[in-house]
Design a protein around this motif. Structure first.
Motif, short mmCIF file in Angstrom:
data_model
loop_
_atom_site.label_atom_id
_atom_site.label_comp_id
_atom_site.label_asym_id
_atom_site.label_seq_id
_atom_site.Cartn_x
_atom_site.Cartn_y
_atom_site.Cartn_z
N THR A 57 0.83 -1.20 0.00
CA THR A 57 0.00 0.00 0.00
C THR A 57 0.86 1.25 0.00
O THR A 57 0.59 2.21 -0.74
N ALA A 58 1.89 1.26 0.82
CA ALA A 58 2.78 2.41 0.88
C ALA A 58 3.44 2.67 -0.47
O ALA A 58 3.55 3.83 -0.92
N SER A 59 3.86 1.61 -1.14
CA SER A 59 4.48 1.76 -2.46
C SER A 59 3.48 2.28 -3.47
O SER A 59 3.80 3.14 -4.31
N MET A 60 2.25 1.79 -3.41
CA MET A 60 1.21 2.24 -4.33
C MET A 60 0.93 3.73 -4.15
O MET A 60 0.62 4.44 -5.12
N LEU A 61 1.09 4.21 -2.91
CA LEU A 61 0.83 5.62 -2.60
C LEU A 61 2.10 6.46 -2.69
O LEU A 61 2.16 7.57 -2.14
N ASN A 62 3.11 5.95 -3.39
CA ASN A 62 4.36 6.66 -3.65
C ASN A 62 5.12 7.01 -2.37
O ASN A 62 5.78 8.05 -2.29
N GLY A 63 5.03 6.12 -1.40
CA GLY A 63 5.80 6.30 -0.18
C GLY A 63 7.18 5.69 -0.30
O GLY A 63 7.37 4.70 -1.01
N ASN A 64 8.15 6.27 0.40
CA ASN A 64 9.50 5.71 0.39
C ASN A 64 9.62 4.60 1.43
O ASN A 64 8.63 4.18 2.03
N ASP A 65 10.85 4.14 1.65
CA ASP A 65 11.05 3.01 2.56
C ASP A 65 10.74 3.35 4.01
O ASP A 65 10.59 2.44 4.84
N LYS A 66 10.66 4.62 4.34
CA LYS A 66 10.36 5.02 5.71
C LYS A 66 8.86 5.03 6.01
O LYS A 66 8.48 5.04 7.19
N VAL A 67 8.04 5.04 4.98
CA VAL A 67 6.58 5.02 5.20
C VAL A 67 6.20 3.69 5.82
O VAL A 67 6.63 2.62 5.37
N CYS A 68 5.39 3.74 6.87
CA CYS A 68 5.05 2.55 7.63
C CYS A 68 3.59 2.65 8.07
O CYS A 68 2.92 3.64 7.79
N ASN B 278 6.65 8.28 8.58
CA ASN B 278 7.76 7.61 9.23
C ASN B 278 7.32 7.09 10.59
O ASN B 278 6.20 7.37 11.05
N VAL B 279 8.20 6.38 11.24
CA VAL B 279 7.86 5.71 12.50
C VAL B 279 7.67 6.70 13.64
O VAL B 279 7.03 6.37 14.66
N ASP B 280 8.18 7.92 13.51
CA ASP B 280 7.97 8.92 14.56
C ASP B 280 6.49 9.22 14.74
O ASP B 280 6.04 9.53 15.85
N PHE B 281 5.73 9.14 13.66
CA PHE B 281 4.27 9.30 13.75
C PHE B 281 3.63 8.01 14.28
O PHE B 281 2.80 8.04 15.18
N LEU B 282 4.04 6.90 13.72
CA LEU B 282 3.40 5.61 14.05
C LEU B 282 3.50 5.28 15.53
O LEU B 282 2.56 4.72 16.11
#
Length: 230
Positions: free
Chosen positions: A39-50, A216-220
């Protein structure tokens, strides 16, 4: 249909598992991680998107709202507000009710249904802990001007959530197919800090399944609750 029969068969294989116990059911945790990554890749997120999977769009919005309330508390905000268009999903009003927040609404264009940037700017104040845009609105199917909304949020140092519960699994493919007038609605905008997308809508999964992603994980980390003294 054959697709539904297949989903029912797979669902039955895992219906007695509990995703809360990742050590007991590691395969379920692995599947969640794979869905989030796709899903993150589909939404053009980088490797930090979680992110995580949830039971549906409402829970995804609840989680994002909780995260931003907690982050607001860290900044000393005691009367947190959600700044959102009048067409935003009512689950955000539910989240405000649950978490002791206030929804501050701004207007939309009466002809196009799109959020009005001028109205958004006029309603902004120091208690705003998140700004919301829809991609697309439910049930109107209108794509808000996410680049302008998210850039304003970025300029104010405020998180921006894109509610893609309806359009998250549709817009990427419409864009690839060449449909016109689809503005960048995802993590290509530097101000977008989270996105929700329902797998059980145009992801065609069994209900209920949604994904909440963060830049990024700081939000998660603000989403989780831990109690070590039990």
């Amino acid at each position: 249909s054959a697709d539904v029969q297949f989903m029912n068969r797979v669902y039955g294989m895992f219906s007695q598992t509990n995703p809360l116990h990742v050590s007991s059911f590691p395969s379920v945790a692995e599947m969640e991680q794979e869905v989030v990554r796709m899903t993150a890749s589909m939404l053009n997120g980088n490797d930090k998107v979680c992110g995580t999977m949830t039971s549906g769009g409402t829970e995804s919005l609840l989680m994002a709202t909780l995260v931003y309330r907690e982050m607001g508390r860290e900044r000393g905000i005691t009367e947190p507000e959600i700044l959102l268009p009048i067409t935003a999903h009512p689950a955000l009003e539910k989240a405000a009710h649950y978490f002791g927040m206030t929804c501050t609404y701004f207007d939309c264009d009466q002809k196009t249904g799109k959020a009005l940037i001028s109205s958004m700017k006029s309603k902004f104040n120091r208690n705003v802990v998140m700004i919301v845009g829809s991609a697309v609105s439910y049930p109107h199917g209108v794509l808000d001007p996410i680049p302008e909304i998210s850039e304003f949020a970025y300029s104010k140092g405020v998180p921006c959530h894109v509610d893609g519960c309806l359009g998250g699994f549709m817009l990427p493919w419409l864009e690839k197919a060449g449909f016109p007038n689809i503005v960048p609605f995802d993590y290509r905008n530097r101000g977008v800090t989270s996105m929700s997308a329902d797998v059980h809508k145009f992801g065609f999964s069994a209900k209920g399944a949604s994904v909440i992603t963060y830049r990024n994980v700081d939000f998660l980390r603000h989403q989780f609750f831990a109690y070590p003294n039990w």
